[in-house]
Design an enzyme around this catalytic site. Sequence first.
Site, PDB file in Angstrom:
ATOM      1  N   GLY A   1       0.844  -1.208   0.000  1.00 27.50           N
ATOM      2  CA  GLY A   1       0.000   0.000   0.000  1.00 27.50           C
ATOM      3  C   GLY A   1       0.870   1.246   0.000  1.00 27.50           C
ATOM      4  O   GLY A   1       1.857   1.320   0.738  1.00 27.50           O
TER       5      GLY A   1
ATOM      6  N   ARG B   1       1.026  -5.153  -5.098  1.00 26.63           N
ATOM      7  CA  ARG B   1       1.145  -6.265  -4.144  1.00 26.63           C
ATOM      8  C   ARG B   1       1.324  -7.492  -5.034  1.00 26.63           C
ATOM      9  O   ARG B   1       0.351  -7.983  -5.605  1.00 26.63           O
ATOM     10  CB  ARG B   1      -0.123  -6.388  -3.307  1.00 26.63           C
ATOM     11  CG  ARG B   1      -0.446  -5.167  -2.432  1.00 26.63           C
ATOM     12  CD  ARG B   1      -1.554  -5.496  -1.466  1.00 26.63           C
ATOM     13  NE  ARG B   1      -2.164  -4.332  -0.841  1.00 26.63           N
ATOM     14  CZ  ARG B   1      -1.678  -3.696   0.230  1.00 26.63           C
ATOM     15  NH1 ARG B   1      -0.558  -4.088   0.774  1.00 26.63           N
ATOM     16  NH2 ARG B   1      -2.329  -2.666   0.748  1.00 26.63           N
TER      17      ARG B   1
ATOM     18  N   ASP C   1       5.248  -4.380   6.152  1.00 26.21           N
ATOM     19  CA  ASP C   1       5.856  -5.631   6.620  1.00 26.21           C
ATOM     20  C   ASP C   1       6.016  -6.672   5.508  1.00 26.21           C
ATOM     21  O   ASP C   1       7.041  -7.340   5.423  1.00 26.21           O
ATOM     22  CB  ASP C   1       5.124  -6.201   7.846  1.00 26.21           C
ATOM     23  CG  ASP C   1       3.669  -6.520   7.585  1.00 26.21           C
ATOM     24  OD1 ASP C   1       3.121  -6.052   6.565  1.00 26.21           O
ATOM     25  OD2 ASP C   1       3.067  -7.236   8.402  1.00 26.21           O
TER      26      ASP C   1
ATOM     27  N   THR D   1       4.461   2.820   5.376  1.00 25.44           N
ATOM     28  CA  THR D   1       3.078   2.348   5.496  1.00 25.44           C
ATOM     29  C   THR D   1       2.325   3.299   6.413  1.00 25.44           C
ATOM     30  O   THR D   1       2.898   3.786   7.393  1.00 25.44           O
ATOM     31  CB  THR D   1       2.993   0.908   6.054  1.00 25.44           C
ATOM     32  OG1 THR D   1       1.647   0.663   6.485  1.00 25.44           O
ATOM     33  CG2 THR D   1       3.909   0.666   7.236  1.00 25.44           C
TER      34      THR D   1
ATOM     35  N   ASP E   1       0.093   2.383   8.355  1.00 24.55           N
ATOM     36  CA  ASP E   1      -0.424   1.622   9.502  1.00 24.55           C
ATOM     37  C   ASP E   1       0.383   1.775  10.798  1.00 24.55           C
ATOM     38  O   ASP E   1      -0.130   1.503  11.876  1.00 24.55           O
ATOM     39  CB  ASP E   1      -0.491   0.130   9.151  1.00 24.55           C
ATOM     40  CG  ASP E   1      -1.434  -0.147   7.996  1.00 24.55           C
ATOM     41  OD1 ASP E   1      -2.322   0.690   7.744  1.00 24.55           O
ATOM     42  OD2 ASP E   1      -1.279  -1.190   7.341  1.00 24.55           O
TER      43      ASP E   1
ATOM     44  N   ASP F   1       2.618  -0.197  11.805  1.00 19.73           N
ATOM     45  CA  ASP F   1       2.591  -1.540  12.405  1.00 19.73           C
ATOM     46  C   ASP F   1       3.952  -2.222  12.356  1.00 19.73           C
ATOM     47  O   ASP F   1       4.030  -3.451  12.326  1.00 19.73           O
ATOM     48  CB  ASP F   1       1.520  -2.402  11.715  1.00 19.73           C
ATOM     49  CG  ASP F   1       1.750  -2.527  10.217  1.00 19.73           C
ATOM     50  OD1 ASP F   1       2.635  -1.833   9.682  1.00 19.73           O
ATOM     51  OD2 ASP F   1       1.042  -3.325   9.577  1.00 19.73           O
TER      52      ASP F   1
ATOM     53  N   ARG G   1      -5.093  -1.943   9.325  1.00 18.25           N
ATOM     54  CA  ARG G   1      -5.009  -3.412   9.345  1.00 18.25           C
ATOM     55  C   ARG G   1      -5.143  -3.926  10.777  1.00 18.25           C
ATOM     56  O   ARG G   1      -6.131  -3.605  11.427  1.00 18.25           O
ATOM     57  CB  ARG G   1      -3.677  -3.862   8.726  1.00 18.25           C
ATOM     58  CG  ARG G   1      -3.774  -5.143   7.955  1.00 18.25           C
ATOM     59  CD  ARG G   1      -2.438  -5.492   7.346  1.00 18.25           C
ATOM     60  NE  ARG G   1      -2.162  -4.758   6.137  1.00 18.25           N
ATOM     61  CZ  ARG G   1      -2.602  -5.121   4.942  1.00 18.25           C
ATOM     62  NH1 ARG G   1      -3.311  -6.203   4.785  1.00 18.25           N
ATOM     63  NH2 ARG G   1      -2.303  -4.410   3.866  1.00 18.25           N
TER      64      ARG G   1
HETATM   65  O1  F6P Z   1      -1.414  -1.298   4.700  1.00 21.98           O
HETATM   66  C1  F6P Z   1      -2.062  -0.141   4.292  1.00 21.98           C
HETATM   67  C2  F6P Z   1      -3.540  -0.392   4.154  1.00 21.98           C
HETATM   68  O2  F6P Z   1      -4.144   0.797   3.705  1.00 21.98           O
HETATM   69  C3  F6P Z   1      -4.243  -0.914   5.409  1.00 21.98           C
HETATM   70  O3  F6P Z   1      -4.523   0.094   6.340  1.00 21.98           O
HETATM   71  C4  F6P Z   1      -5.466  -1.549   4.828  1.00 21.98           C
HETATM   72  O4  F6P Z   1      -5.927  -2.591   5.665  1.00 21.98           O
HETATM   73  C5  F6P Z   1      -4.954  -2.103   3.520  1.00 21.98           C
HETATM   74  O5  F6P Z   1      -3.774  -1.392   3.195  1.00 21.98           O
HETATM   75  C6  F6P Z   1      -5.919  -1.981   2.380  1.00 21.98           C
HETATM   76  O6  F6P Z   1      -5.312  -2.558   1.284  1.00 21.98           O
HETATM   77  P1  F6P Z   1      -5.936  -2.551  -0.163  1.00 21.98           P
HETATM   78  O7  F6P Z   1      -5.842  -1.173  -0.691  1.00 21.98           O
HETATM   79  O8  F6P Z   1      -5.102  -3.521  -0.924  1.00 21.98           O
HETATM   80  O9  F6P Z   1      -7.360  -2.999  -0.003  1.00 21.98           O
END
Ligand code: F6P
Length: 323
Positions: free
Chosen positions: A14, A75, A106, A128, A130, A132, A174
Site C-alpha cells: 500500500g 502487491r 511488513d 506504510t 499503519d 505496524d 489493518r
Molecule cells: O497497509 C495499508 C492499508 O491501507 C491498510 O490500512 C489496509 O488494511 C490495507 O492497506 C488496504 O489494502 P488494499 O488497498 O489492498 O485494499
Amino acid sequence: MEKIRRIAVLTSGGDSPGMNAAIRAIVRTAGHYGIEAYGIKNGYSGLMNGEFELMNSKSVAEILQRGGTMLYTARSKEFMTDEGFHRALMVLETFKIDGLIVIGGDGSMRGAAKLTDSGVAAIGVPGTIDNDLPYTDSTIGFDTAVNTAVSAIGNLRDTSSSHGMVSIVELMGRNCGDIALFAGIASGGDIILVPNEEYDEMEICRKVIDGKNRGKHHCLIVVAEGASISGNELKKTIVEHTGMECRVTILGHVQRGGSPTATDRIIASRMGQYAVEVLMAGRTGRAVGIAKGELIDMDITEALEVKRGPREDLIKLGKILAE
Ligand code: F6P
C-alpha cells in the site's frame, strides 16, 4: 568491502504519503556520493519484469510534496513464487545492482529479507500508513494519515453536533490500532475501539446515553478496522438500544493519499539518506528506522519480530479525556 556503484529503489504494498520524499532522498544521496540510482516501477512485479529507469536529481524534482509514489506500487503474488523470485534475482544480476532499497510495509520488508538470504544487499525503509512495524517509532505516512483522519473527524463532529447524532468513523490500520488511537485522541473521540481488545456493546450504548444525558450534542466513536466490532455492527446495536440516529463513515483510501506532513517528509528524507549510507558502509539486510528521534538500522528479520504491547497509556488517556 567493495565500493557500491549502482543501487535501485522500489516501493511496494500500500502506498503511503512520504514515499516520494524517501525516493528523492535516496536518489539525491546516491548522486551526492557518485552512485548510480535506478528506480524500479511497480514494486516487486516491476523488479521481476525489469522495469528499471535510471534516475538523477532532476527525475525526483517536484515530488517531495506529492502523496502516492512516483514509482507506482503493487502487491505481487508472483514474486512470492519460486519462479518469480528467481526471475527477480536474475534481473538484479543483469542490471548489476549492488544494493536494493525497498520502501514498504511488513510484507515488502519480508521480501527484502528473503532477497537478503539469497545474497542480495537489501535494505528496508518502513513506508506504510499503519505504523505496524514496532521496531521503529514511526513509519513513513502514519503522521499524514492521522492528520487526514483528524480533519475528517473534525468535519463529522460539526454535523454530528448539529444533528445530535452518533458518528462512527472506521479508520484503516489493518491489525494495528495506531491510526484510530492517535486520531481518536487528537480529535477528542468519545469512544475509541482498537484491535486485540474485547468490547461490551451494551457498555458502549450506556456511554452513548450517558454522554447525551450530560448534555453532549455529539458522540464520536472511532473504530480501527482491525477492532473486534465493525462500525456497521456497532451502529445496529446503538440504533436498537439507544434509539439515537447513528451514521457510519468508513474513511477508506482517503487516508492513503494526500500531501505528506512536514513530519513525514522529514523522516522519509532522513531514512532515505541513511539507507544509502548504510549500504555504503557495507551493512546489508538491514531495516532502517527511527527510535527516540535517532536513525537506527537493525537486521530485517529481527526487526520484523519486534512486538509492541497494547498502548495501555494511550488507551487510558483516551478514556479519561472522554469522561
Ligand atoms: O497497509 C495499508 C492499508 O491501507 C491498510 O490500512 C489496509 O488494511 C490495507 O492497506 C488496504 O489494502 P488494499 O488497498 O489492498 O485494499
